[in-house]
Design an enzyme around this catalytic site. Sequence first.
Site, short mmCIF file in Angstrom:
data_model
loop_
_atom_site.label_atom_id
_atom_site.label_comp_id
_atom_site.label_asym_id
_atom_site.label_seq_id
_atom_site.Cartn_x
_atom_site.Cartn_y
_atom_site.Cartn_z
N GLY A 6 -18.52 0.92 -1.91
CA GLY A 6 -17.11 0.65 -2.18
C GLY A 6 -16.49 -0.45 -1.33
CG ASN B 215 -9.42 14.32 -12.39
OD1 ASN B 215 -9.92 13.88 -11.36
ND2 ASN B 215 -8.15 14.70 -12.47
CG ASP C 175 -7.02 -1.67 -6.44
OD1 ASP C 175 -7.42 -2.35 -5.47
OD2 ASP C 175 -6.28 -0.69 -6.32
CB THR D 198 -1.04 -0.06 1.15
OG1 THR D 198 -1.93 1.05 1.02
CG2 THR D 198 -0.40 -0.03 2.53
CE LYS E 103 -2.07 0.66 -3.38
NZ LYS E 103 -3.43 0.78 -3.91
CB THR F 265 -6.03 18.03 -12.40
OG1 THR F 265 -6.12 18.42 -11.03
CG2 THR F 265 -4.77 18.58 -13.02
N GLY G 140 -12.83 11.14 -11.59
CA GLY G 140 -11.50 10.96 -11.02
C GLY G 140 -10.51 10.44 -12.05
CB ALA G 141 -7.87 11.37 -13.72
CG ASN H 90 -3.28 -4.51 -5.31
OD1 ASN H 90 -2.91 -5.49 -5.95
ND2 ASN H 90 -4.56 -4.22 -5.17
#
Length: 279
Positions: free
Chosen positions: A245, A154, A103, A63, A67, A156, A130-131, A88
């Site tokens: 999640g 995202n 994941d 973690t 990673k 950004t 998200g990115a 991971n």
Amino acid sequence: MSGPKACVIGWPIEHSRSPLIHGHWLKTLGIEGSYDKQAVRPEDLAGFVIGMADAGLVGCNVTVPHKEAIMPLLDELTADARDIGAVNTVWRDAGKWIGGNTDMTGFLANLDAGAPGWDAGQDRTAVVLGAGGAARAVVAGLIAREFPRIVIANRTPERASALAQSFRGRGSGIETCGFDDLSGHLRDAVILVNATSLGMAGSDRLRIDLSRLPAGAVVNDLVYVPLETELLAHARARGLATVDGLGMLLHQAVPGFARWFGVTPSVDAQLRAHVLASL
Ligand code: NAP
């Protein structure tokens, strides 16, 4: 304790819930073996990998912040780890340390269990918020399920473009947009995934208007603290199917356990309750 030994490494490591998951499986399956937390400083990572076999380890989970840093230290990487750009899970195969990333499998298995048929149909659009690292695993999973169109939103824009670019030519059309331009894309979505940290306890709120989502859409939040995020509560209030999640966290642990201890464990209500009690 004898039997195979595995662990999770990170710095810090106290927050990790992996020992709860693997410890539950070892106990309920009656397997002799152990799974511990090990705090490894960034400057000690290479030494840890070199010493794994002598320490009697059959592998480990990895973690933050290791990673990506662990990738060049291993003998081989799986295609998923290369795609996602992070490891991971590490296991031993024919004398080599293999680095994988579970994941994507966890993301897909969670949706398959929580919303069967979520990926069915032809003309499918998926919208990913998200990115970062989690979004990479989500996009890889959507490509594996042959989604023809994926929209990444995202904060950004450069990060969204870089993510889209890295999966170019893999069969899915990937578009990017800002949060302000989402509503037109939501109209076409069969699935919306939050892979940002927005909505997590201690983070900013995720403000998004779900009214444009079609009635059959599935909403999945990768955030699991709180378990019922504002996004999921709003989706549920609209009558949409929702998947939280926590299941992804539990399902991503399955392949590592199977490699280390030789038994494929199941993700069931008992495990969920066990981990939920710690949140
Ligand atoms: P990360 O690499 O740090 O990425 C964070 C993402 O959140 C980026 O897209 C970032 O946007 C966005 N973000 C953060 N703060 C924001 C804000 N104030 N406004 C708008 N966007 C914001 O983190 P990660 O590893 O991808 O993890 C993301 C979330 O997924 C976390 O909550 C994590 O706990 C969860 N997760 C869950 C599982 C599971 O098993 N359920 C697995 C992995 C991750 P920018 O690019 O603009 O900074």
